[in-house]
Enzyme design. Structure first.
Site, PDB file in Angstrom:
ATOM      1  N   TRP A   1       0.823  -1.222   0.000  1.00 14.81           N
ATOM      2  CA  TRP A   1       0.000   0.000   0.000  1.00 14.81           C
ATOM      3  C   TRP A   1       0.852   1.266   0.000  1.00 14.81           C
ATOM      4  O   TRP A   1       0.328   2.364  -0.142  1.00 14.81           O
ATOM      5  CB  TRP A   1      -0.937  -0.011   1.219  1.00 14.81           C
ATOM      6  CG  TRP A   1      -2.077  -0.987   1.104  1.00 14.81           C
ATOM      7  CD1 TRP A   1      -2.255  -1.947   0.143  1.00 14.81           C
ATOM      8  CD2 TRP A   1      -3.207  -1.093   1.980  1.00 14.81           C
ATOM      9  NE1 TRP A   1      -3.416  -2.647   0.368  1.00 14.81           N
ATOM     10  CE2 TRP A   1      -4.018  -2.136   1.494  1.00 14.81           C
ATOM     11  CE3 TRP A   1      -3.606  -0.415   3.142  1.00 14.81           C
ATOM     12  CZ2 TRP A   1      -5.214  -2.521   2.120  1.00 14.81           C
ATOM     13  CZ3 TRP A   1      -4.796  -0.797   3.766  1.00 14.81           C
ATOM     14  CH2 TRP A   1      -5.590  -1.834   3.257  1.00 14.81           C
ATOM     15  N   LYS A   2       2.148   1.122   0.213  1.00 10.77           N
ATOM     16  CA  LYS A   2       3.060   2.280   0.266  1.00 10.77           C
ATOM     17  C   LYS A   2       2.487   3.333   1.232  1.00 10.77           C
ATOM     18  O   LYS A   2       1.897   2.965   2.251  1.00 10.77           O
ATOM     19  CB  LYS A   2       3.315   2.822  -1.135  1.00 10.77           C
ATOM     20  CG  LYS A   2       3.795   1.715  -2.092  1.00 10.77           C
ATOM     21  CD  LYS A   2       4.334   2.201  -3.403  1.00 10.77           C
ATOM     22  CE  LYS A   2       4.804   1.027  -4.238  1.00 10.77           C
ATOM     23  NZ  LYS A   2       5.415   1.406  -5.502  1.00 10.77           N
TER      24      LYS A   2
ATOM     25  N   HIS B   1      13.121  -2.100  -0.770  1.00  7.17           N
ATOM     26  CA  HIS B   1      12.300  -1.617  -1.880  1.00  7.17           C
ATOM     27  C   HIS B   1      13.048  -0.454  -2.544  1.00  7.17           C
ATOM     28  O   HIS B   1      13.717   0.333  -1.865  1.00  7.17           O
ATOM     29  CB  HIS B   1      10.927  -1.152  -1.366  1.00  7.17           C
ATOM     30  CG  HIS B   1       9.966  -0.895  -2.479  1.00  7.17           C
ATOM     31  ND1 HIS B   1      10.017   0.252  -3.236  1.00  7.17           N
ATOM     32  CD2 HIS B   1       8.965  -1.646  -3.004  1.00  7.17           C
ATOM     33  CE1 HIS B   1       9.078   0.197  -4.174  1.00  7.17           C
ATOM     34  NE2 HIS B   1       8.429  -0.953  -4.050  1.00  7.17           N
TER      35      HIS B   1
ATOM     36  N   GLU C   1      12.150   2.306  -3.528  1.00  8.50           N
ATOM     37  CA  GLU C   1      11.823   3.634  -2.992  1.00  8.50           C
ATOM     38  C   GLU C   1      12.574   3.882  -1.676  1.00  8.50           C
ATOM     39  O   GLU C   1      12.931   5.020  -1.360  1.00  8.50           O
ATOM     40  CB  GLU C   1      10.300   3.770  -2.820  1.00  8.50           C
ATOM     41  CG  GLU C   1       9.612   3.890  -4.181  1.00  8.50           C
ATOM     42  CD  GLU C   1       8.230   3.268  -4.264  1.00  8.50           C
ATOM     43  OE1 GLU C   1       7.614   2.989  -3.221  1.00  8.50           O
ATOM     44  OE2 GLU C   1       7.771   3.049  -5.408  1.00  8.50           O
TER      45      GLU C   1
ATOM     46  N   GLY D   1       1.617  -2.681  -6.306  1.00 11.06           N
ATOM     47  CA  GLY D   1       1.453  -1.349  -5.712  1.00 11.06           C
ATOM     48  C   GLY D   1       0.087  -0.777  -6.058  1.00 11.06           C
ATOM     49  O   GLY D   1      -0.919  -1.081  -5.416  1.00 11.06           O
ATOM     50  N   GLY D   2       0.049   0.033  -7.114  1.00 11.32           N
ATOM     51  CA  GLY D   2      -1.167   0.762  -7.506  1.00 11.32           C
ATOM     52  C   GLY D   2      -2.434  -0.078  -7.524  1.00 11.32           C
ATOM     53  O   GLY D   2      -3.465   0.318  -6.962  1.00 11.32           O
TER      54      GLY D   2
HETATM   55  P1  13P Z   1       3.145  -0.676  -8.983  1.00  8.14           P
HETATM   56  O1  13P Z   1       2.364  -1.966  -8.970  1.00  8.14           O
HETATM   57  O2  13P Z   1       2.339   0.526  -8.660  1.00  8.14           O
HETATM   58  O3  13P Z   1       3.951  -0.551 -10.235  1.00  8.14           O
HETATM   59  O4  13P Z   1       4.211  -0.785  -7.766  1.00  8.14           O
HETATM   60  C1  13P Z   1       5.012  -1.904  -7.676  1.00  8.14           C
HETATM   61  C2  13P Z   1       5.719  -1.875  -6.380  1.00  8.14           C
HETATM   62  O5  13P Z   1       6.565  -1.019  -6.154  1.00  8.14           O
HETATM   63  C3  13P Z   1       5.339  -2.872  -5.384  1.00  8.14           C
HETATM   64  O6  13P Z   1       6.243  -2.900  -4.332  1.00  8.14           O
END
Ligand code: 13P
Length: 242
Positions: free
Chosen positions: A7-8, A91, A93, A221-222
């Site tokens: 979910w970031k 990750h 990020e 993610g998204g």
């Molecule tokens: P997305 O699915 O938004 O590309 O993100 C992938 C991700 O970073 C999962 O950790």
């Protein structure tokens, strides 16, 4: 197989209850796990309201230190206290915005293993490295430097090419398979190893990714923020396995 939703820095407690409303009606299969990774303050509630439906819970990062004067960081011990099953480490990020290095990742993963939490170690090349045809060598090196010396329990590697995260671009099947092979070969000594793919996985492309022989799931993610899509991806995975 594991379908994991990162979910970031999104969603909050009320979203957890929304997710719960949907999961109540789902049949969670033993062969395909479903896991969510909310922000730290929501982990306790997530565990409380979702684990009875067999939803696994994970944290998004973990300190590389055991304990001490590290303001704002969260220890493996605290993550274990909540009862998390998984924790994402390294990750891209975190590597980019918090300067997490391969050494940091290795230390965090070791601490998590010592708490019986399965680390999900992220690796992946930048677009620059891909364009220079250096992907395999780069991944090989990341794996060598990030993996704890002793892996006593299970380990998950997430292959997340940086250029595929949040971009809608996804590697060709052959590219995913060849990187997953590099990882397998490097980690042939690890008994319970899963390699999952992450980067722009969505409802339309998930069956194509999940059908690949050496892909054991997805880190999403998204599309994990759209709960109906996320659960539909889960169902696609179940269809492939059962
Ligand atoms: P997305 O699915 O938004 O590309 O993100 C992938 C991700 O970073 C999962 O950790």
């Amino acid at each position: 197989m594991l379908i994991a939703g990162n979910w970031k820095m999104n969603l909050n407690s009320s979203d957890l209850f929304e997710f719960q409303k949907l999961i109540v009606n789902e049949k969670i299969e033993k062969k395909v796990e479903i896991a969510i990774f909310p922000q730290f303050p929501q982990l306790q509630l997530a565990k409380q309201i979702l684990s009875k439906y067999n939803v696994k819970i994970g944290a998004q990062s973990c300190s590389s230190q055991l304990s001490g004067a590290f303001t704002g960081d969260v220890s493996a011990d605290a993550i274990s206290d909540i009862g998390c099953d998984y924790c994402i480490v390294g990750h891209s990020e975190r590597r980019e915005f918090h300067n997490e290095t391969n050494e940091f990742v290795k230390n965090s993963a070791s601490l998590l293993l010592s708490q019986n939490i399965t680390p999900i170690i992220c690796v992946g090349e930048s677009l620059n490295i891909k364009l220079q045809n250096r992907t395999q060598k780069f991944i090989h090196n990341q794996i060598k430097e990030c993996i704890p010396d002793i892996v006593s329990s299970s380990l998950i590697i997430a292959y997340e090419p940086l250029w595929a995260i949040g971009t809608g671009r996804i590697p060709k099947n052959e590219e995913i398979m060849s990187v997953h092979n590099v990882i397998f070969n490097e980690l042939s000594h690890v008994k319970n190893l899963k390699i999952i793919y992450g980067g722009s996985v969505n409802l339309s492309n998930c069956s194509n990714v999940l059908k690949l022989k050496n892909v054991h799931g997805a880190l999403i993610g998204g599309s994990s923020l759209k709960f109906k899509d996320f659960l539909a991806i889960y169902k696609t995975a179940v269809k492939q396995v059962i």
